[in-house]
Design a protein around this motif. Sequence first.
Motif, PDB file in Angstrom:
ATOM      1  N   ASP A 126       0.835  -1.202   0.000  1.00 33.17           N
ATOM      2  CA  ASP A 126       0.000   0.000   0.000  1.00 33.17           C
ATOM      3  C   ASP A 126       0.874   1.258   0.000  1.00 33.17           C
ATOM      4  O   ASP A 126       0.586   2.218  -0.710  1.00 33.17           O
ATOM      5  CB  ASP A 126      -0.940   0.019   1.205  1.00 33.17           C
ATOM      6  CG  ASP A 126      -2.115  -0.936   1.056  1.00 33.17           C
ATOM      7  OD1 ASP A 126      -2.291  -1.519  -0.038  1.00 33.17           O
ATOM      8  OD2 ASP A 126      -2.854  -1.113   2.040  1.00 33.17           O
ATOM      9  N   LEU A 127       1.947   1.247   0.784  1.00 30.38           N
ATOM     10  CA  LEU A 127       2.877   2.370   0.793  1.00 30.38           C
ATOM     11  C   LEU A 127       3.463   2.588  -0.601  1.00 30.38           C
ATOM     12  O   LEU A 127       3.502   3.712  -1.104  1.00 30.38           O
ATOM     13  CB  LEU A 127       4.001   2.143   1.808  1.00 30.38           C
ATOM     14  CG  LEU A 127       5.150   3.166   1.799  1.00 30.38           C
ATOM     15  CD1 LEU A 127       4.652   4.576   2.115  1.00 30.38           C
ATOM     16  CD2 LEU A 127       6.239   2.745   2.775  1.00 30.38           C
ATOM     17  N   ALA A 128       3.889   1.510  -1.241  1.00 31.51           N
ATOM     18  CA  ALA A 128       4.494   1.596  -2.570  1.00 31.51           C
ATOM     19  C   ALA A 128       3.526   2.191  -3.589  1.00 31.51           C
ATOM     20  O   ALA A 128       3.875   3.124  -4.324  1.00 31.51           O
ATOM     21  CB  ALA A 128       4.959   0.211  -3.026  1.00 31.51           C
ATOM     22  N   VAL A 129       2.326   1.661  -3.636  1.00 38.72           N
ATOM     23  CA  VAL A 129       1.338   2.121  -4.624  1.00 38.72           C
ATOM     24  C   VAL A 129       0.935   3.569  -4.341  1.00 38.72           C
ATOM     25  O   VAL A 129       0.829   4.386  -5.260  1.00 38.72           O
ATOM     26  CB  VAL A 129       0.106   1.182  -4.652  1.00 38.72           C
ATOM     27  CG1 VAL A 129      -1.000   1.749  -5.545  1.00 38.72           C
ATOM     28  CG2 VAL A 129       0.519  -0.208  -5.118  1.00 38.72           C
ATOM     29  N   GLU A 154      12.271  -3.984   2.903  1.00 39.91           N
ATOM     30  CA  GLU A 154      11.322  -4.805   2.159  1.00 39.91           C
ATOM     31  C   GLU A 154      10.654  -4.027   1.022  1.00 39.91           C
ATOM     32  O   GLU A 154      10.166  -4.613   0.054  1.00 39.91           O
ATOM     33  CB  GLU A 154      10.282  -5.436   3.088  1.00 39.91           C
ATOM     34  CG  GLU A 154       9.449  -4.442   3.882  1.00 39.91           C
ATOM     35  CD  GLU A 154      10.015  -4.061   5.236  1.00 39.91           C
ATOM     36  OE1 GLU A 154      11.255  -3.962   5.402  1.00 39.91           O
ATOM     37  OE2 GLU A 154       9.201  -3.833   6.150  1.00 39.91           O
ATOM     38  N   LEU A 155      10.682  -2.701   1.095  1.00 38.54           N
ATOM     39  CA  LEU A 155      10.128  -1.873   0.025  1.00 38.54           C
ATOM     40  C   LEU A 155      10.965  -1.986  -1.247  1.00 38.54           C
ATOM     41  O   LEU A 155      10.442  -1.829  -2.349  1.00 38.54           O
ATOM     42  CB  LEU A 155      10.031  -0.410   0.485  1.00 38.54           C
ATOM     43  CG  LEU A 155       9.420   0.598  -0.493  1.00 38.54           C
ATOM     44  CD1 LEU A 155       7.990   0.217  -0.864  1.00 38.54           C
ATOM     45  CD2 LEU A 155       9.468   1.995   0.103  1.00 38.54           C
ATOM     46  N   LYS A 156      12.242  -2.298  -1.114  1.00 43.33           N
ATOM     47  CA  LYS A 156      13.112  -2.444  -2.288  1.00 43.33           C
ATOM     48  C   LYS A 156      12.590  -3.525  -3.222  1.00 43.33           C
ATOM     49  O   LYS A 156      12.562  -3.352  -4.437  1.00 43.33           O
ATOM     50  CB  LYS A 156      14.545  -2.787  -1.865  1.00 43.33           C
ATOM     51  CG  LYS A 156      15.269  -1.670  -1.183  1.00 43.33           C
ATOM     52  CD  LYS A 156      16.640  -2.122  -0.716  1.00 43.33           C
ATOM     53  CE  LYS A 156      17.311  -1.056   0.116  1.00 43.33           C
ATOM     54  NZ  LYS A 156      18.583  -1.497   0.670  1.00 43.33           N
ATOM     55  N   THR A 157      12.192  -4.648  -2.663  1.00 45.99           N
ATOM     56  CA  THR A 157      11.718  -5.763  -3.496  1.00 45.99           C
ATOM     57  C   THR A 157      10.223  -5.669  -3.796  1.00 45.99           C
ATOM     58  O   THR A 157       9.774  -6.165  -4.820  1.00 45.99           O
ATOM     59  CB  THR A 157      12.021  -7.124  -2.834  1.00 45.99           C
ATOM     60  OG1 THR A 157      11.481  -7.135  -1.505  1.00 45.99           O
ATOM     61  CG2 THR A 157      13.522  -7.369  -2.765  1.00 45.99           C
ATOM     62  N   ALA A 158       9.455  -5.023  -2.940  1.00 42.55           N
ATOM     63  CA  ALA A 158       8.004  -4.967  -3.121  1.00 42.55           C
ATOM     64  C   ALA A 158       7.556  -3.866  -4.077  1.00 42.55           C
ATOM     65  O   ALA A 158       6.503  -3.990  -4.710  1.00 42.55           O
ATOM     66  CB  ALA A 158       7.325  -4.769  -1.763  1.00 42.55           C
TER      67      ALA A 158
END
Length: 170
Positions: A126-129, A154-158
Amino acid sequence: MKKISALLFALVLTACASAPHIAAPNLIQAPTPIVGNSGKYMSPYTEDGTVAAWVEKGRNASTGASIGGFLGAQAGQKVAENIPFIGGILGQAVGESAGRAIALKMVGGEEFIRANSDISFNSVNDLAVYMYAKNSTHKDFAEALKLTQEIYPELKTAYYQAIINASAGK
Protein backbone atom coordinates in the motif's frame (compact mmCIF):
# COMPACT_ATOMS: atom_id res chain seq x y z
CA MET A 1 18.79 -14.51 -43.79
CA LYS A 2 15.08 -13.72 -44.10
CA LYS A 3 14.25 -16.58 -41.71
CA ILE A 4 16.65 -15.22 -39.11
CA SER A 5 15.22 -11.70 -39.48
CA ALA A 6 11.67 -13.02 -39.14
CA LEU A 7 12.65 -15.06 -36.09
CA LEU A 8 14.34 -12.08 -34.43
CA PHE A 9 11.31 -9.90 -35.19
CA ALA A 10 9.00 -12.51 -33.63
CA LEU A 11 11.23 -12.72 -30.53
CA VAL A 12 11.20 -8.93 -30.12
CA LEU A 13 7.40 -8.84 -30.43
CA THR A 14 7.06 -11.63 -27.89
CA ALA A 15 9.38 -9.87 -25.46
CA CYS A 16 7.43 -6.62 -25.83
CA ALA A 17 4.10 -8.37 -25.41
CA SER A 18 5.21 -10.13 -22.25
CA ALA A 19 6.73 -7.06 -20.58
CA PRO A 20 4.65 -5.92 -17.61
CA HIS A 21 2.43 -2.90 -18.13
CA ILE A 22 2.82 -0.02 -15.71
CA ALA A 23 0.03 2.52 -15.73
CA ALA A 24 0.65 6.23 -15.38
CA PRO A 25 0.47 7.35 -11.74
CA ASN A 26 -2.78 9.28 -12.27
CA LEU A 27 -4.47 6.11 -13.61
CA ILE A 28 -3.78 4.01 -10.50
CA GLN A 29 -6.19 3.90 -7.59
CA ALA A 30 -4.13 4.93 -4.55
CA PRO A 31 -4.81 3.02 -1.34
CA THR A 32 -6.37 5.02 1.47
CA PRO A 33 -3.68 5.88 4.01
CA ILE A 34 -4.11 5.67 7.75
CA VAL A 35 -4.40 9.23 9.02
CA GLY A 36 -1.75 9.53 11.69
CA ASN A 37 1.22 7.36 12.51
CA SER A 38 -0.40 4.20 13.85
CA GLY A 39 0.51 2.08 10.81
CA LYS A 40 3.62 -0.05 10.43
CA TYR A 41 5.03 1.97 7.49
CA MET A 42 5.34 5.76 7.66
CA SER A 43 4.94 7.75 4.47
CA PRO A 44 7.88 9.95 3.48
CA TYR A 45 5.28 12.51 2.38
CA THR A 46 2.78 14.37 4.49
CA GLU A 47 -0.92 14.50 3.77
CA ASP A 48 -0.44 17.78 1.86
CA GLY A 49 2.19 16.19 -0.45
CA THR A 50 5.35 17.74 0.99
CA VAL A 51 8.27 15.65 2.20
CA ALA A 52 8.15 14.74 5.86
CA ALA A 53 10.63 16.33 8.27
CA TRP A 54 12.44 13.00 8.65
CA VAL A 55 13.15 12.95 4.92
CA GLU A 56 14.56 16.47 5.12
CA LYS A 57 16.71 15.43 8.07
CA GLY A 58 17.85 12.27 6.30
CA ARG A 59 19.20 13.76 3.07
CA ASN A 60 22.53 12.08 3.84
CA ALA A 61 21.06 8.83 5.19
CA SER A 62 21.46 6.89 1.95
CA THR A 63 25.21 7.48 2.09
CA GLY A 64 25.31 5.99 5.58
CA ALA A 65 23.15 3.08 4.51
CA SER A 66 25.45 2.41 1.57
CA ILE A 67 28.40 2.32 3.96
CA GLY A 68 26.47 -0.12 6.17
CA GLY A 69 25.68 -2.28 3.17
CA PHE A 70 29.35 -2.26 2.16
CA LEU A 71 30.49 -3.24 5.66
CA GLY A 72 27.89 -6.01 5.77
CA ALA A 73 29.00 -7.27 2.38
CA GLN A 74 32.58 -7.35 3.61
CA ALA A 75 31.54 -9.33 6.69
CA GLY A 76 29.52 -11.67 4.49
CA GLN A 77 32.49 -12.17 2.22
CA LYS A 78 34.62 -13.28 5.18
CA VAL A 79 31.94 -15.75 6.23
CA ALA A 80 31.51 -16.86 2.61
CA GLU A 81 35.13 -17.93 2.50
CA ASN A 82 34.15 -20.70 4.91
CA ILE A 83 30.50 -21.26 3.91
CA PRO A 84 30.01 -20.44 0.19
CA PHE A 85 26.24 -19.99 -0.34
CA ILE A 86 25.10 -19.12 3.19
CA GLY A 87 27.82 -16.50 3.66
CA GLY A 88 26.51 -14.33 0.84
CA ILE A 89 22.98 -14.41 2.21
CA LEU A 90 24.23 -13.63 5.71
CA GLY A 91 26.34 -10.75 4.40
CA GLN A 92 23.37 -9.25 2.61
CA ALA A 93 21.19 -9.52 5.72
CA VAL A 94 23.91 -7.96 7.89
CA GLY A 95 24.37 -5.20 5.32
CA GLU A 96 20.65 -4.41 5.16
CA SER A 97 20.38 -4.43 8.94
CA ALA A 98 23.42 -2.17 9.35
CA GLY A 99 22.19 0.09 6.54
CA ARG A 100 18.76 0.41 8.15
CA ALA A 101 20.28 1.15 11.55
CA ILE A 102 22.49 3.86 10.07
CA ALA A 103 19.62 5.35 8.04
CA LEU A 104 17.38 5.38 11.13
CA LYS A 105 20.06 7.14 13.14
CA MET A 106 20.60 9.73 10.40
CA VAL A 107 16.89 10.63 10.26
CA GLY A 108 16.54 10.88 14.03
CA GLY A 109 15.29 7.39 14.88
CA GLU A 110 11.95 5.64 14.72
CA GLU A 111 10.40 7.98 17.28
CA PHE A 112 11.32 11.02 15.17
CA ILE A 113 9.91 9.35 12.06
CA ARG A 114 6.61 8.58 13.83
CA ALA A 115 6.42 12.03 15.40
CA ASN A 116 6.88 13.69 12.01
CA SER A 117 4.59 11.48 9.91
CA ASP A 118 0.91 12.22 9.47
CA ILE A 119 0.00 9.28 7.20
CA SER A 120 1.00 5.63 7.40
CA PHE A 121 0.18 2.18 6.07
CA ASN A 122 -0.06 -1.36 7.43
CA SER A 123 1.20 -2.85 4.16
CA VAL A 124 4.44 -2.15 2.33
CA ASN A 125 2.52 -2.70 -0.93
CA ASP A 126 0.00 0.00 0.00
CA LEU A 127 2.88 2.37 0.79
CA ALA A 128 4.49 1.60 -2.57
CA VAL A 129 1.34 2.12 -4.62
CA TYR A 130 0.37 5.27 -2.73
CA MET A 131 3.82 6.78 -3.22
CA TYR A 132 3.75 5.99 -6.94
CA ALA A 133 0.19 7.22 -7.50
CA LYS A 134 0.36 10.34 -5.34
CA ASN A 135 4.00 11.41 -5.10
CA SER A 136 5.99 10.14 -8.10
CA THR A 137 5.90 13.52 -9.83
CA HIS A 138 7.35 15.32 -6.78
CA LYS A 139 10.77 16.82 -7.45
CA ASP A 140 12.33 14.89 -4.54
CA PHE A 141 10.62 11.56 -5.28
CA ALA A 142 13.72 9.54 -6.23
CA GLU A 143 15.54 10.66 -3.10
CA ALA A 144 12.50 10.11 -0.84
CA LEU A 145 11.93 6.63 -2.31
CA LYS A 146 15.57 5.64 -1.84
CA LEU A 147 15.59 6.85 1.77
CA THR A 148 12.29 5.10 2.50
CA GLN A 149 13.72 1.89 1.01
CA GLU A 150 16.70 2.18 3.39
CA ILE A 151 14.33 2.59 6.35
CA TYR A 152 12.05 -0.23 5.10
CA PRO A 153 14.31 -2.66 3.14
CA GLU A 154 11.32 -4.80 2.16
CA LEU A 155 10.13 -1.87 0.03
CA LYS A 156 13.11 -2.44 -2.29
CA THR A 157 11.72 -5.76 -3.50
CA ALA A 158 8.00 -4.97 -3.12
CA TYR A 159 7.88 -1.61 -4.92
CA TYR A 160 8.01 -2.64 -8.57
CA GLN A 161 5.69 -5.65 -8.21
CA ALA A 162 3.15 -3.61 -6.22
CA ILE A 163 3.03 -1.05 -9.05
CA ILE A 164 2.60 -3.79 -11.67
CA ASN A 165 -0.22 -5.35 -9.64
CA ALA A 166 -1.92 -1.97 -9.14
CA SER A 167 -1.59 -1.27 -12.87
CA ALA A 168 -3.36 -4.55 -13.60
CA GLY A 169 -6.11 -3.70 -11.11
CA LYS A 170 -5.17 -6.47 -8.70
